[in-house]
Design a protein around this motif. Structure first.
Motif, PDB file in Angstrom:
ATOM      1  N   GLN A 171     -21.033  -0.183  18.901  1.00  0.00           N
ATOM      2  CA  GLN A 171     -20.461  -0.650  20.154  1.00  0.00           C
ATOM      3  C   GLN A 171     -21.526  -1.057  21.168  1.00  0.00           C
ATOM      4  N   GLY A 172     -22.784  -0.673  20.911  1.00  0.00           N
ATOM      5  CA  GLY A 172     -23.857  -1.048  21.833  1.00  0.00           C
ATOM      6  C   GLY A 172     -23.639  -0.442  23.208  1.00  0.00           C
ATOM      7  N   ASP A 173     -23.633  -1.295  24.231  1.00  0.00           N
ATOM      8  CA  ASP A 173     -23.466  -0.838  25.605  1.00  0.00           C
ATOM      9  C   ASP A 173     -21.996  -0.685  25.997  1.00  0.00           C
ATOM     10  N   SER A 174     -21.086  -1.080  25.114  1.00  0.00           N
ATOM     11  CA  SER A 174     -19.663  -0.990  25.432  1.00  0.00           C
ATOM     12  C   SER A 174     -19.215   0.468  25.436  1.00  0.00           C
ATOM     13  N   TYR A 175     -18.282   0.786  26.318  1.00  0.00           N
ATOM     14  CA  TYR A 175     -17.791   2.161  26.421  1.00  0.00           C
ATOM     15  C   TYR A 175     -16.490   2.364  25.655  1.00  0.00           C
ATOM     16  N   THR A 176     -15.947   1.348  25.054  1.00  0.00           N
ATOM     17  CA  THR A 176     -14.686   1.471  24.337  1.00  0.00           C
ATOM     18  C   THR A 176     -14.796   0.916  22.939  1.00  0.00           C
ATOM     19  N   ALA A 177     -13.953   1.422  22.048  1.00  0.00           N
ATOM     20  CA  ALA A 177     -13.890   0.917  20.677  1.00  0.00           C
ATOM     21  C   ALA A 177     -12.470   1.135  20.165  1.00  0.00           C
ATOM     22  N   ASP A 178     -11.797   0.058  19.784  1.00  0.00           N
ATOM     23  CA  ASP A 178     -10.421   0.131  19.295  1.00  0.00           C
ATOM     24  C   ASP A 178     -10.408   0.497  17.819  1.00  0.00           C
ATOM     25  N   ILE A 179      -9.694   1.581  17.513  1.00  0.00           N
ATOM     26  CA  ILE A 179      -9.574   2.061  16.133  1.00  0.00           C
ATOM     27  C   ILE A 179      -8.093   2.302  15.849  1.00  0.00           C
ATOM     28  N   TYR A 180      -7.681   2.108  14.605  1.00  0.00           N
ATOM     29  CA  TYR A 180      -6.259   2.156  14.260  1.00  0.00           C
ATOM     30  C   TYR A 180      -6.014   3.183  13.162  1.00  0.00           C
ATOM     31  N   VAL A 181      -4.918   3.939  13.319  1.00  0.00           N
ATOM     32  CA  VAL A 181      -4.497   4.933  12.343  1.00  0.00           C
ATOM     33  C   VAL A 181      -3.480   4.271  11.419  1.00  0.00           C
ATOM     34  N   VAL A 182      -3.860   4.080  10.171  1.00  0.00           N
ATOM     35  CA  VAL A 182      -3.011   3.373   9.207  1.00  0.00           C
ATOM     36  C   VAL A 182      -2.461   4.369   8.209  1.00  0.00           C
ATOM     37  N   THR A 183      -1.153   4.308   7.977  1.00  0.00           N
ATOM     38  CA  THR A 183      -0.502   5.193   7.018  1.00  0.00           C
ATOM     39  C   THR A 183      -0.523   4.564   5.644  1.00  0.00           C
ATOM     40  N   GLU A 184      -1.040   5.303   4.672  1.00  0.00           N
ATOM     41  CA  GLU A 184      -1.046   4.844   3.291  1.00  0.00           C
ATOM     42  C   GLU A 184       0.087   5.560   2.574  1.00  0.00           C
ATOM     43  N   GLU A 185       1.143   4.855   2.315  1.00  0.00           N
ATOM     44  CA  GLU A 185       2.350   5.471   1.754  1.00  0.00           C
ATOM     45  C   GLU A 185       2.225   5.603   0.255  1.00  0.00           C
ATOM     46  N   VAL A 186       2.370   6.809  -0.278  1.00  0.00           N
ATOM     47  CA  VAL A 186       2.300   7.053  -1.714  1.00  0.00           C
ATOM     48  C   VAL A 186       3.661   6.780  -2.324  1.00  0.00           C
ATOM     49  N   VAL A 187       3.742   5.894  -3.324  1.00  0.00           N
ATOM     50  CA  VAL A 187       4.992   5.515  -3.962  1.00  0.00           C
ATOM     51  C   VAL A 187       5.141   6.312  -5.243  1.00  0.00           C
ATOM     52  N   ALA A 188       6.223   6.987  -5.403  1.00  0.00           N
ATOM     53  CA  ALA A 188       6.448   7.810  -6.589  1.00  0.00           C
ATOM     54  C   ALA A 188       6.607   6.940  -7.825  1.00  0.00           C
ATOM     55  N   ALA A 189       6.376   7.543  -8.988  1.00  0.00           N
ATOM     56  CA  ALA A 189       6.460   6.781 -10.233  1.00  0.00           C
ATOM     57  C   ALA A 189       7.883   6.342 -10.511  1.00  0.00           C
ATOM     58  N   HIS A 190       8.874   7.128 -10.124  1.00  0.00           N
ATOM     59  CA  HIS A 190      10.272   6.804 -10.402  1.00  0.00           C
ATOM     60  C   HIS A 190      10.889   6.166  -9.166  1.00  0.00           C
ATOM     61  N   VAL A 191      10.783   4.857  -9.088  1.00  0.00           N
ATOM     62  CA  VAL A 191      11.342   4.120  -7.967  1.00  0.00           C
ATOM     63  C   VAL A 191      12.620   3.442  -8.435  1.00  0.00           C
ATOM     64  N   PRO A 192      13.726   3.604  -7.730  1.00  0.00           N
ATOM     65  CA  PRO A 192      14.988   3.004  -8.160  1.00  0.00           C
ATOM     66  C   PRO A 192      14.868   1.491  -8.286  1.00  0.00           C
ATOM     67  N   ASN A 193      15.527   0.975  -9.311  1.00  0.00           N
ATOM     68  CA  ASN A 193      15.630  -0.466  -9.540  1.00  0.00           C
ATOM     69  C   ASN A 193      14.288  -1.128  -9.818  1.00  0.00           C
ATOM     70  N   VAL A 194      13.275  -0.357 -10.163  1.00  0.00           N
ATOM     71  CA  VAL A 194      11.968  -0.930 -10.486  1.00  0.00           C
ATOM     72  C   VAL A 194      11.595  -0.522 -11.898  1.00  0.00           C
ATOM     73  N   PRO A 195      11.578  -1.476 -12.848  1.00  0.00           N
ATOM     74  CA  PRO A 195      11.199  -1.122 -14.220  1.00  0.00           C
ATOM     75  C   PRO A 195       9.736  -0.769 -14.302  1.00  0.00           C
ATOM     76  N   ALA A 196       9.420   0.139 -15.208  1.00  0.00           N
ATOM     77  CA  ALA A 196       8.027   0.556 -15.380  1.00  0.00           C
ATOM     78  C   ALA A 196       7.627   0.425 -16.830  1.00  0.00           C
ATOM     79  N   ARG A 197       6.342   0.185 -17.081  1.00  0.00           N
ATOM     80  CA  ARG A 197       5.816   0.119 -18.436  1.00  0.00           C
ATOM     81  C   ARG A 197       4.387   0.643 -18.421  1.00  0.00           C
ATOM     82  N   ARG A 198       3.907   0.995 -19.582  1.00  0.00           N
ATOM     83  CA  ARG A 198       2.559   1.522 -19.676  1.00  0.00           C
ATOM     84  C   ARG A 198       1.546   0.394 -19.575  1.00  0.00           C
ATOM     85  N   GLY A 199       0.351   0.769 -19.132  1.00  0.00           N
ATOM     86  CA  GLY A 199      -0.712  -0.227 -18.991  1.00  0.00           C
ATOM     87  C   GLY A 199      -1.210  -0.267 -17.559  1.00  0.00           C
TER      88      GLY A 199
END
Length: 771
Positions: free
Chosen positions: A93-121
């Protein structure tokens, strides 16, 4: 999250729940969301900070990440993942007194999601593979090591599940990991994984496409194999046998643009066959380093080793990091070799954009660089119009790839600040190079004037100054620092450090003594210590360094190391190509002139601030003096001693007035009796008007030297190659030693028997009385 520096504390305003919007130029902004505030400091642990943020928003600590933008770059989000990242973020930030930072949510998706086919690989294009059992951890990057081993299979989702638009989905593929020199590799950043997005993506050139493809392969942990690799078209596939991943791109007709025409983004391979590190060529690593150097010029090899291992999963050696950093610097700054060949064009541009300046160079018989001289018109004008006719000559070594020396001529402005006049870059500090420098300096002056030089008497300067300026009233004052060092070196006797220090003190006292009586008293003190030292002092030509005999006016400046700040500028720019080095120094000149000109516009005193202070100190001594009135302009002033003041000739028998250019206390006492102003008897060089004249001219910018040299130029046929001298092997010293650096003083031993400093108990010869 906005940070405000408050001493050692930081107020963090955490924002979450908003969304990023992308502008037309690619820059992003954050809209909406809620905010909470907390107080942290640089010593706070990252896990503690992340845990408290998670509790604020009632989130899982394993599903959030903290991001921010580097000032001036709103296109790339930077992730905070450890304590070092927190400190870096604050530093950026150098001489600046502020710095904008963001809290981002990383959503974990379960393996068994309705209406979504799954396959190995594995599907590496959308990076949505998940382990069958996901365990929240503090560091999502290392989730592979925490919950999977090399044989665990993964579930691949063929479609992306519906998620909140305010949430970024980040998942991790548990794959067999390979790296050079490490059992665990950290998967590349999301930005690297998305360098290849699919059909229709365009690149500015085939080179840019190849680099993006290499980065994509390293970040997604697979090995490329080229089927076709031409300037017109490129076809590549995954090296794993039977894996369908494939990409084809070609150049768009009549342009240099490269476009992806076909791509199968599906992977079915079970692991990496060839270590990822083999794909990371030195140019690729250098390109990564280059981006970091843009943000942090002090990025060191140790950090490079750590970052490459963390971000790419590749272990490199320290010397490789150092070498690749040199490549990255050359990509950013330009070639050293090319910079030397640009000297003819660059010198012409200096004189074209700054009329009245002098920029010239010479080469050796083999066309290799020999020396370069630069003096800007604003510096020459300021010296001749506002500075004392006093020049300090000095030099400092350069740590650049081709070594060399920087020679400089600096002056003292009316406020006793250094003022740059001219400088030269030469291959070595020799008698011939100093003579050449003085010849160019004389040619740069528009008018002849009396001059006083303060410089070493070695390196041919003693003869060169007199010879080059033989048609000018010139005086050469020897630098006391060099003389005192030579005195100690030439002494053959066994003297303790304390005795040597006393001799140097007496030597300086003799030099500053205003009258011959005081000079003789000091050298007699040296004689009482060592006859050899006394003879050396008397044979060292006191007429060139002692105030009692010196014929020139050096205003009590006794050493040549006056321009400390200038030599530090050269040290900061030492590793730049020669044209960029000169340009960096020029930029410092511009800043110095502008700043001091602006400061002087606020002054309301007749003299500069430092001279006003000196005059006031002399004025405070007047009350203890008594003036004997005379019929003429010669007056006797009595105090601790009796002095004679001659107002007509600006002279006092104490010699203080003549040596400094300011009235001494005896002269001020006479002026007060005659109701005259001391300002009328001060040297004109100390007035605010003269100071403003010194900084009245400006240095104009010089255009970049990437343009080809014009054919009609008289110097266009000159080819300049780098000098033959090269940087010696090994790590260079942390700081080049300039003429301003005093010799280190050793701590003297103290005898535990007789308590006298200068020897030890084992060599003590003192007689001690038993009583």
């Amino acid at each position: 999250m906005t940070q405000v520096m408050a001493g050692k504390k930081v107020i963090a305003i955490c924002q979450s729940g908003g969304e990023f919007e992308t502008d037309e130029d690619g820059s992003m902004s954050y809209k909406g969301g809620v905010a909470h505030a907390m107080e942290i400091d640089e010593q706070m642990k990252f896990k503690d900070f992340k845990k408290e943020v998670a509790e604020m928003f009632n989130s899982n600590i394993g599903t959030i990440s903290l991001k921010y933008f580097i000032p001036g770059n709103k296109k790339t989000l930077i992730t905070i993942s450890n304590e070092k990242d927190i400190k870096r973020m604050i530093k950026f930030q150098g001489d600046s007194y502020t710095a904008d930072i963001y809290v981002v949510t990383e959503e974990v998706v379960a393996a068994h999601v309705p209406n979504v086919p799954a396959r190995r690989g594995r599907n590496r294009s959308n990076r949505t593979t998940l382990p069958e059992a996901m365990v929240p951890v503090d560091d999502p990057v290392n989730v592979v090591d925490d919950v999977m081993d090399d044989t665990t299979e993964a579930v691949v989702l063929d479609a992306t599940p519906h998620v909140n638009p305010h949430t970024i989905i980040t998942t991790h593929i548990p794959v067999p990991v390979h790296s050079i020199g490490s059992n665990n590799a950290i998967i590349g950043s999301q930005e690297w994984q998305d360098t290849i997005t699919g059909v229709g993506q365009r690149f500015r050139s085939v080179h840019e496409f190849r680099e993006a493809l290499r980065t994509y392969a390293i970040a997604n942990q697979f090995t490329l194999m080229y089927k076709k690799n031409e300037n017109e078209r490129v076809t590549a596939k995954c090296k794993a046998e039977g894996c369908p991943w494939r990409i084809h791109a070609s150049r768009l007709a009549t342009t240099q643009l490269f476009c992806i025409k076909k791509m199968n983004a599906t992977h079915t391979c079970d692991g990496v066959i060839v270590p990822t590190g083999l794909q990371a060529t030195r140019n690729w690593v250098a390109s990564i380093i280059k981006e970091k150097l843009k943000v942090n010029p002090d990025y060191n090899p140790k950090d490079i080793v750590n970052d490459i291992k963390q971000e790419c999963g590749i272990q490199i050696k320290y010397y490789q990091a150092w070498r690749w950093k040199e490549i990255a610097k050359e990509q950013l700054q330009g070639s050293y070799k090319k910079a030397y060949n640009q000297l003819p064009f660059y010198c012409e541009k200096i004189m074209e954009t700054n009329p009245g300046s002098l920029a010239t160079f010479t080469t050796k018989e083999d066309s290799s660089f020999h020396r370069l001289f630069v003096s800007f018109h604003a510096c020459l004008y300021g010296f001749q119009r506002g500075c004392r006719p006093l020049l300090f000559l000095g030099s400092t070594p350069l740590k650049s790839r081709y070594q060399g020396k920087l020679l400089a001529a600096t002056a003292a402005d009316g406020n006793d600040g250094f003022f740059p006049v001219a400088f030269a870059i030469v291959d070595a500090e020799t008698d011939d190079n100093w003579r050449w420098f003085l010849l160019q300096l004389k040619a740069a002056f528009s008018t002849a004037q009396s001059l006083t030089f303060v410089a070493d008497r070695e390196k041919g300067l003693k003869d060169s100054i007199v010879d080059v300026f033989r048609d000018v009233d010139v005086q050469h004052g020897y630098c006391l620092r060099f003389l005192s060092e030579q005195l100690i070196r030439d002494l053959k006797g066994q003297f303790s450090e304390e005795v040597k220090r006393l001799m140097v003190e007496d030597f300086y006292a003799a030099a500053y003594a205003p009258r011959p009586v005081g000079f003789q008293r000091c050298v007699e003190s040296i004689k009482s210590i060592s006859l050899e030292a006394y003879n050396w002092v008397m044979q060292s030509e006191p007429v060139h360094w002692a105030n009692a005999f010196f014929q020139g006016a050096r205003y009590n400046h006794m050493t040549s190391d006056f321009g400390d700040e200038f030599y530090s500028w050269a040290s900061e720019a030492h590793d730049l190509p020669i044209t960029l080095m000169v340009d960096a120094i020029r930029g410092k000149f511009m800043e110095l002139i502008y700043t001091r000109r602006a400061d002087s516009n606020q002054w309301r005193s007749r003299l500069t601030p430092s001279m006003e202070e000196k005059l006031e100190k002399e004025n405070q001594k007047v009350c203890s003096l008594r003036v004997v009135i005379s019929t003429g302009n010669r007056f006797e002033v009595r105090g601790d001693s009796s002095e004679v003041v001659d107002l007509d000739h600006w002279d006092c028998s104490c010699k203080g007035w003549q040596l400094t250019g300011l009235p001494c206390c005896h002269a001020i006492a006479v002026m007060n009796c005659l109701d005259r102003s001391p300002y009328e008897y001060c040297s004109r060089y100390f007035t605010t008007d003269s100071y403003r004249l010194t900084y009245s001219e400006s240095i104009n910018p010089v255009p970049t030297v990437d343009s080809p040299v014009r054919k009609e130029s008289t110097k266009s046929v000159v080819t300049v190659t780098p000098p033959s001298t090269r940087r010696p092997p090994g790590r260079p010293p942390a700081k080049p030693l300039g003429p301003q650096d005093p010799p280190r003083r050793k701590r003297l031993p103290k005898c535990s028997r007789c308590k006298v400093t200068g020897h030890k108990k084992s060599t003590c010869k003192e007689f001690l009385s038993e009583c």
